[in-house]
Design a protein around this motif. Sequence first.
Motif: not given
Length: 638
Positions: A140-146, A575-579, A604-607
């Motif tokens: 959950s802490q990763l940003v765009d998987g990084c 649609r919902q997109i998170i960046s 994918r789920k982000l937080r």
Amino acid sequence: MSESKGKFYITTPIYYPSSNLHIGHTYCTVMADAMARFKRLCGYDVRFLTGTDEHGQKIQTIAQEKGVTPQEYVDEVVAGIKELWKTMEISYDDFIRTTEERHVKRVQAIFMKMYEKGDIYKGEYEGMYCTPCESFWTESQLVDGCCPDCGRPVQKAKEEAYFFRLSKYQDRLLDLFENNPEFLQPESRRNEMISFVKQGLEDLCISRSTFDWGIPVPIDEKHVIYVWLDALSNYITALGYPDEPELYDKYWPADFHLVGKEIVRFHTVIWPAMLMSMDLPLPKHVLGHGWLLLEGGKMSKSKGNVVDPVKLIERYGIDALKYFLLREYTFGQDGVYTNEVMLKRINFDLANDLGNLVSRTASMIEKYCGGYVPEAATEDDTDRDLKRIATGAASKVEDQMDKFAFNMALEEIWVLVRRANKYIDEEMPWVLAKDESRKAELDTCMHNLAESLRIVSILISPFMNETAQKIRKQMGLWYADIVWEDAFTFDMMNGEQVKKGENIFPRLDIEKELEELEAMNGHKEENIPLELKPEIEFDDFDKIDFRVGTIESAEKHPKADKLLVFQVKMGTEKRQIISGVAEHFTPEEMVGKKVIVVANLKPRKLRGLESKGMIIFADNGEKLALVSTDAEDGNSVS
């Protein structure tokens, strides 16, 4: 020198010797050095600490690649760092290395103290590991998987480890930030840390067993103590804590930890929690300074886009570089480094203003007064104005230094420098010299200029010690120590022998210098290949479905400061997109923007929130830019 005003303990971060330091590291150390010199001059008992953080997997890996032991590798790099600080006349009182025996045994004692308190326990760590940062992260802490700190890819890792009960201190840390606003400056950093702590703190992994280049855990030698417990302890192990506490008792708590903004979290969350665990006082202040950026982005040893301070010193001198770093940038904010900006500072402030004032004054005293500073026998409004500015400058410098406003402290000094230059134009000593009846006025003019330079030499000495000494030598003050209190007094000179020397800052041909610097840094026009990810086939690229969309709404993610949640309309679909772009854009400025979306990216789920797609941004290494289009929503992009 006046009686001691008390102790003053200031530290830089301990630098990671993965390779030679660049001008960004120099910036922090020059600031700390200027403050240490200033406080010593003002009568404080100063302790100034710097050093190197030498353990960890990255060092072990580099050493293996080079075919040497980790100790041999760090010894060579640290020797270069010490040589750089010597070249730059950095006046540290101690240089701590985390491989030194004094540090090793004291870190083990600190571990045991926290362990016996019940704040360290053994468990198992599973998470995403960033090798360059030596940090574990949850999904959950990763940003765009990084990695959220450096943006690089992470690897899944699982191992047995010891943990520090960081979560136990969450409420006390929050209280520290909210009720002691002076603890962390600038305010923007404090607000970031309040938000970070409020999200909830997880216990901290403080040991590793997959490599051995580190301090052994005293109760389990299969483990080495992990980076932050080892590194952060340096601020007290260097003072002898806990076994030789004489210096610790005298200087702790630190008055100021100076750190780059990227390590504020470790110094204001982990470090205070460690001290709370040991029932020790907290540092009084942590100051998070900004980055020096190149036009292409943040300086980075791994990117290879660094500026070598040694080359600049060899060409322009130590004091020119120090002046530029302290004068050009505002503490706490990022600053952009360019060769042109540096050269203009040297020309305008140092050559035109200060160098010219010293040269003109020395020449005229030699020409009109036989080379000796005369007494002042007259006084008019112009003289009084110069004296007022000269004797008032020191207190203004003190006020600015209390705020770590180095640039404004130097500006206050340059108010006097510019006033003295204007005084020459107003008094026109070359006219006075032609009229014998005005000899007393001429002597006063020469006396006041010499006095102004005496005061300038005191005021600049914490920032430009070598230049201060050169001025004093030309003004015949070689015999007198620099005393801060003397900057508040005018009319202390009478009869000193002035000897004009070489120009202390010769004027530069900026165009020529720019060409030389470009050539030195190997930045001439060349076809240098970009660093790219592995090649892909056209068929791989053809799988990506780019679509045009319009951002209809945007808001901050409720559980992650770096994430923005967008509602994007693409033709018939919304649609919902998170960046992870909240550091670069506000939600408000994004609404209504046309964007290009990778529309067929697996959700994918982000937080805790689902993201269906990816918005394309361009990254210049400093700030993201939106990749936009005028095409209609839903259209394909090819």
